[in-house]
Design a protein around this motif. Sequence first.
Motif, PDB file in Angstrom:
ATOM      1  N   GLY A  47       0.783  -1.237   0.000  1.00  0.00           N
ATOM      2  CA  GLY A  47       0.000   0.000   0.000  1.00  0.00           C
ATOM      3  C   GLY A  47       0.810   1.279   0.000  1.00  0.00           C
ATOM      4  N   ARG A  78      -3.916  -7.057  -3.228  1.00  0.00           N
ATOM      5  CA  ARG A  78      -4.905  -5.971  -3.343  1.00  0.00           C
ATOM      6  C   ARG A  78      -5.632  -6.054  -4.691  1.00  0.00           C
ATOM      7  NH1 ARG A  78      -2.683  -1.705  -1.102  1.00  0.00           N
ATOM      8  NH2 ARG A  78      -3.936  -0.170  -2.148  1.00  0.00           N
ATOM      9  N   ALA A  88      -7.288  -1.014   1.831  1.00  0.00           N
ATOM     10  CA  ALA A  88      -7.049  -0.334   3.116  1.00  0.00           C
ATOM     11  C   ALA A  88      -5.581  -0.555   3.480  1.00  0.00           C
ATOM     12  CB  ALA A  88      -7.944  -0.905   4.195  1.00  0.00           C
ATOM     13  N   PHE A  89      -4.843   0.518   3.685  1.00  0.00           N
ATOM     14  CA  PHE A  89      -3.410   0.409   3.955  1.00  0.00           C
ATOM     15  C   PHE A  89      -3.135  -0.475   5.175  1.00  0.00           C
ATOM     16  CE2 PHE A  89       0.482   2.093   5.971  1.00  0.00           C
ATOM     17  CZ  PHE A  89       1.380   1.861   4.950  1.00  0.00           C
ATOM     18  N   PHE A 142      -2.756  11.204   4.365  1.00  0.00           N
ATOM     19  CA  PHE A 142      -2.802   9.763   4.098  1.00  0.00           C
ATOM     20  C   PHE A 142      -3.044   9.018   5.424  1.00  0.00           C
ATOM     21  CE2 PHE A 142      -0.692   5.625   3.748  1.00  0.00           C
ATOM     22  CZ  PHE A 142      -1.180   5.145   2.544  1.00  0.00           C
ATOM     23  N   ASP A 172      -6.636   9.438   6.667  1.00  0.00           N
ATOM     24  CA  ASP A 172      -7.553   8.625   5.839  1.00  0.00           C
ATOM     25  C   ASP A 172      -7.429   7.146   6.152  1.00  0.00           C
ATOM     26  OD1 ASP A 172      -8.528  10.716   4.480  1.00  0.00           O
ATOM     27  OD2 ASP A 172      -7.410  10.363   2.621  1.00  0.00           O
ATOM     28  N   GLU A 173      -6.208   6.681   6.377  1.00  0.00           N
ATOM     29  CA  GLU A 173      -5.966   5.241   6.468  1.00  0.00           C
ATOM     30  C   GLU A 173      -5.993   4.683   7.891  1.00  0.00           C
ATOM     31  OE1 GLU A 173      -5.859   3.149   4.024  1.00  0.00           O
ATOM     32  OE2 GLU A 173      -5.807   4.569   2.362  1.00  0.00           O
ATOM     33  N   SER A 174      -6.000   5.565   8.901  1.00  0.00           N
ATOM     34  CA  SER A 174      -6.077   5.061  10.282  1.00  0.00           C
ATOM     35  C   SER A 174      -7.382   4.283  10.419  1.00  0.00           C
ATOM     36  CB  SER A 174      -6.067   6.242  11.260  1.00  0.00           C
ATOM     37  OG  SER A 174      -6.405   5.773  12.549  1.00  0.00           O
ATOM     38  N   CYS A 175      -7.303   3.079  11.000  1.00  0.00           N
ATOM     39  CA  CYS A 175      -8.528   2.283  11.096  1.00  0.00           C
ATOM     40  C   CYS A 175      -9.451   2.845  12.173  1.00  0.00           C
ATOM     41  CB  CYS A 175      -8.216   0.818  11.364  1.00  0.00           C
ATOM     42  SG  CYS A 175      -7.731   0.464  13.060  1.00  0.00           S
TER      43      CYS A 175
END
Length: 608
Positions: free
Chosen positions: A210, A249, A293-294, A461, A464-467
Amino acid sequence: MIMRRIELMIPSESMRMKSSQINDGSIRITVGMGTCGISAGAERVFNKFLNTIRRQGLNDIEVVKTGCIGLCWLEPIVDVCKGGDKATYVNVTLEMADRIIQEHLFNDRVIKEYTMNNEAMNAYKRQKRIALHNCGIIDPENIDEYISRKGYHALHKCLTELKADQVVDIIKMSGLRGRGGGGFLTGRKWGYVRDSESDVKYVCCNADEGDPGAFMDRAILEGDPHSVIEAMAIAGYAIGAKQGYIYVRSEYPVAVKRLRTAIIQAREKGFLGEYILGSSFSFDVDLRLGSGAFVCGEETALMRSIKGSRGEPRPRPPFPAEEGLFGKPTLLNNVETFANVCQIINNGPEWFSSIGTERSKGTKVFALAGKINNTGLIEVPMGTTLRQIIFDIGGGIANGKKFKSAQIGGPSGSCLSEDYLDTPMDYDSLASIHSMMGSGGLVVMDEDTCMVNVAKFFLEFAVDESCGKCPPCRIGTRHMLDLLTAITTGEGKLEDINKLEKLAVKIKETALCGFGKTIPNLVLSTLRHFKKEYEDHITMRQCVAGVCKPLLTYQIDKEKCTDCSLCAKICPAEAIVSISDNRYIDVEACTKCGVCMERCKFGAIIRG
Ligand SMILES: Cc1cc2nc3c(=O)[nH]c(=O)nc-3n(C[C@H](O)[C@H](O)[C@H](O)COP(=O)(O)O)c2cc1C
């Protein structure tokens, strides 16, 4: 283990790759059809060759696809092997394809001006290709071509000559370290899973890749999928697993398609499935597609996602080696890590450990992106310096600009300044400068890059990508982004620099998983190496790179202005106005797009 009849179908001479038939007069046209080639138009070039040759009834000429050879800036690339000679044509268009067919195929004349120049050839030759050794050479959709280059020999050797423990020992002796980012010793990890007591174990391959700007794993899967499948089967034999999963992915459709084909072909040939090669060992591989999802690249989140649950990390211990997929001991390795395994088994651990540095053995694949002349994929011995990578192999900075920074290690990595160009790329050297190898993404930035803006980009980034599972990461990264936004819009205060540093350290200390523990690294590196830029944004409201628009002002230099009125005509905001022969920029209307400055031939627009 009771061995049954074990045979490896070594391809007969007639099945061997035409390209290796040096002087038999056969003709093979190979078109680079990795994602890089396809996006540069290789599919149309491939069809052009194929259709023209078929129309002419020249059925003995082979036209095949291959994966990325690494020279992405030269795609579409076409190799023409005729008899013993090979010509590599670059940036091939449909018109060029026509001429190549006419002149090279029919009249035996290589078109020199279309072929790869010496500089590109030298850049290619400076590499050492282990993980990429088949990429750009074989047809990844034809298992016989893989076999003809010693494919599935390593699995055969393990099943016929080596006990499972011996396989683990070989990987340990090689010194191979995980290429997925952490650099954990692969053999040690295999040993832990082997020693875990369980009747069911799993092998997983992490193909989630990712990191922005990274495409190493994609190229391996597109160019040489069997090298990963074979290595997973070897890992299954070594640790005692019967099932493997590749978590890839879904944004990699070419890789997914070639993996599917490779798995089917491997099953048909008996390299996967029940009683592999007639032994008592059974192993199969399935694909699981990620959705981009990263955080699903993090091992515990990845295993939850394979199960069909939401891809959220969990605290460790227990580590996957004891309790992984479906609660069972699981071995997880990265694509590039697996791509080294068969080479180690075939050539021996001593061969592998003779390459690289004291504690970083073998090679590393890097994806070169950004403001560099030779964008693409390279593989070099561990310990090669950043300068050698960027200038000797990468061809230096694009458009004659000055080097400013190299971002390595993905969003969890760091931005290094010019002072670090002579750093050897190995795990320890990078750790000693508070950096990390990461997975191999290397984004080069020139003097027109604002490092505060880069930090903001990566924080966006991160947000956005933090779960969202743990507050330090969810809330902390948001606060860091607010501070960076203030600095890039001229609202920042000097104490914000201190706040950024403190927040970054706190998030690293308290976040739940590797994402939160590493994601502040990049901001910290820009603060370490480019602090003056932060200070200039705050105290002088100045962005030297001219990137942060709210801080920019444009003026007309009356001495240089010739009154040609081009600026007024092209300004999309109609912000350049004349009142009584006096031309000026209306600061309220100006959107700071900079088009006037770019297009003025007299250098009469000045940016403040
Ligand atoms: C947020 C996050 C994202 C990650 N993404 C990847 C990835 O895309 N690919 C990968 O191989 N490893 C990734 N990792 C590392 C994996 O958790 C794991 O350490 C690695 O796959 C192990 O393989 P290796 O030992 O062969 O390096 C990520 C880790 C974190 C914390």
